[in-house]
Design a protein around this motif. Structure first.
Motif, PDB file in Angstrom:
ATOM      1  N   ASP A 111     -13.490   2.473 -31.077  1.00  0.00           N
ATOM      2  CA  ASP A 111     -13.137   2.663 -32.486  1.00  0.00           C
ATOM      3  C   ASP A 111     -11.622   2.712 -32.701  1.00  0.00           C
ATOM      4  OD1 ASP A 111     -15.798   2.738 -33.106  1.00  0.00           O
ATOM      5  OD2 ASP A 111     -15.913   4.918 -33.320  1.00  0.00           O
ATOM      6  N   THR A 114     -10.829  -0.896 -33.145  1.00  0.00           N
ATOM      7  CA  THR A 114     -11.421  -1.443 -34.365  1.00  0.00           C
ATOM      8  C   THR A 114     -10.767  -0.886 -35.626  1.00  0.00           C
ATOM      9  OG1 THR A 114     -13.505  -1.738 -33.177  1.00  0.00           O
ATOM     10  CG2 THR A 114     -13.613  -1.826 -35.560  1.00  0.00           C
ATOM     11  N   GLU A 117      -8.650  -3.468 -37.188  1.00  0.00           N
ATOM     12  CA  GLU A 117      -9.268  -4.778 -37.393  1.00  0.00           C
ATOM     13  C   GLU A 117      -8.710  -5.502 -38.621  1.00  0.00           C
ATOM     14  OE1 GLU A 117     -13.749  -6.714 -37.980  1.00  0.00           O
ATOM     15  OE2 GLU A 117     -13.469  -4.543 -37.992  1.00  0.00           O
ATOM     16  N   PRO A 140     -10.862  -3.361 -24.502  1.00  0.00           N
ATOM     17  CA  PRO A 140     -11.865  -3.965 -25.393  1.00  0.00           C
ATOM     18  C   PRO A 140     -13.002  -4.648 -24.642  1.00  0.00           C
ATOM     19  CG  PRO A 140     -10.005  -5.440 -25.172  1.00  0.00           C
ATOM     20  CD  PRO A 140      -9.657  -4.190 -24.391  1.00  0.00           C
ATOM     21  N   GLU A 144     -14.907  -6.259 -29.526  1.00  0.00           N
ATOM     22  CA  GLU A 144     -13.679  -5.585 -29.970  1.00  0.00           C
ATOM     23  C   GLU A 144     -12.476  -6.500 -29.796  1.00  0.00           C
ATOM     24  OE1 GLU A 144     -15.553  -1.250 -28.699  1.00  0.00           O
ATOM     25  OE2 GLU A 144     -14.225  -2.339 -27.333  1.00  0.00           O
ATOM     26  N   ARG A 147     -12.280  -9.053 -32.578  1.00  0.00           N
ATOM     27  CA  ARG A 147     -11.903  -8.508 -33.883  1.00  0.00           C
ATOM     28  C   ARG A 147     -10.381  -8.455 -34.049  1.00  0.00           C
ATOM     29  NH1 ARG A 147     -15.794  -3.960 -32.561  1.00  0.00           N
ATOM     30  NH2 ARG A 147     -17.820  -4.860 -33.080  1.00  0.00           N
TER      31      ARG A 147
END
Length: 267
Positions: A111, A114, A117, A140, A144, A147
């Motif tokens: 997270d 992300t 992103e 990642p 991920e 992104r």
């Protein structure tokens, strides 16, 4: 002459009430793989559930960025782990941005990645501006990675190398063919992997091992390589039926096995 703080104090950012497991997996694996002390930073609403699961890992109530970095300064935290189950939100972005600006070493996972992103160049620009080049690991998996990095028509090795150059950081590009790349470093490829590592939470354990090796003084490129190798050893040793909660039971065995080999060979 060793003591717990000489082996590094790690601060792991917990997720919200219903998403605390990933951060605990990372925290426990960091401790199990040799860090001297690990604290989990938990928001108030998640304190009880975290406290009910933790013994050796310490717990600190932290609800905002200022409290987080005041604790970093007060306790002389060496390494941060940001991302496992943390949620995708503004606070996570703020923690990462400030950690980069203050040149604190950290592992950025899940997270935490992300959260950038919508504007990955914000993260890339900050990473390029810092002075230190061997104190951050980005971990990642393929989703991920894609992104953040919009690389088309490139193989995985070239993607990892280009991402390392863009971010001036160590990239641990996860998968059954894990690749580790850092600027101006030799690219590392996983020699073997275990299919039994394909289980929820496995990557959180890997993030914890990476953070542990950083805290113990390894540079990011070698910390990522050693962590990936040890992670694979756990998967091979454990075999079928492995779940993430089991992995820490095998970590100490895997480390002890290699230490025994080293002692016997005189290294």
């Amino acid at each position: 002459s060793d003591h717990k703080y000489k082996r590094g104090h790690i601060l792991v950012k917990s997720g919200p009430l219903t998403s605390t497991g990933a951060s605990r997996l990372a925290a426990v694996s960091a401790l199990r793989s040799g860090a001297g002390a690990v604290t989990l930073a938990s928001e108030t609403n998640a304190l009880v559930v975290n406290a009910s699961h933790l013994t050796s890992v310490m717990l600190k109530e932290i609800n905002n960025t200022e409290e987080f970095f005041n604790f970093v300064k007060e306790k002389k935290i060496k390494t941060l782990i940001i991302g496992p189950g943390s949620g995708v939100n503004q606070m996570i972005k703020e923690l990462v941005i400030r950690a980069i600006k203050e040149e604190i070493e950290f592992v950025l996972d899940a997270d935490g990645l992300t959260s950038f992103e919508k504007n990955p160049n914000e993260l890339f620009d900050l990473l390029r501006k810092r002075r230190k080049r061997n104190n951050i690991i980005l971990t990642p998996h393929e989703g991920e990675f894609n992104r953040l990095f919009k690389f088309d028509n490139m193989n995985k090795i070239d993607k990892a190398n280009k991402a390392a150059d863009i971010t001036n950081s160590t990239i641990l590009f996860k998968g059954n063919d894990t690749i580790i790349s850092s600027p101006k470093k030799i690219t590392l490829l996983a020699r073997e992997s275990s299919p039994f590592l394909s289980t929820a939470g496995s990557g959180d354990v890997l993030a914890g091992i990476c953070g542990s090796f950083l805290a113990q003084g390894m540079k990011s490129h070698f910390a990522a390589g050693a962590a990936s190798w040890l992670h694979n050893e756990v998967g091979i040793e454990a075999g079928p039926g492995l779940i993430a909660e089991d992995m820490n039971k095998f970590l100490s065995k895997a480390i002890s096995k290699q230490l025994k080999k080293a002692y016997q060979s005189g290294n």
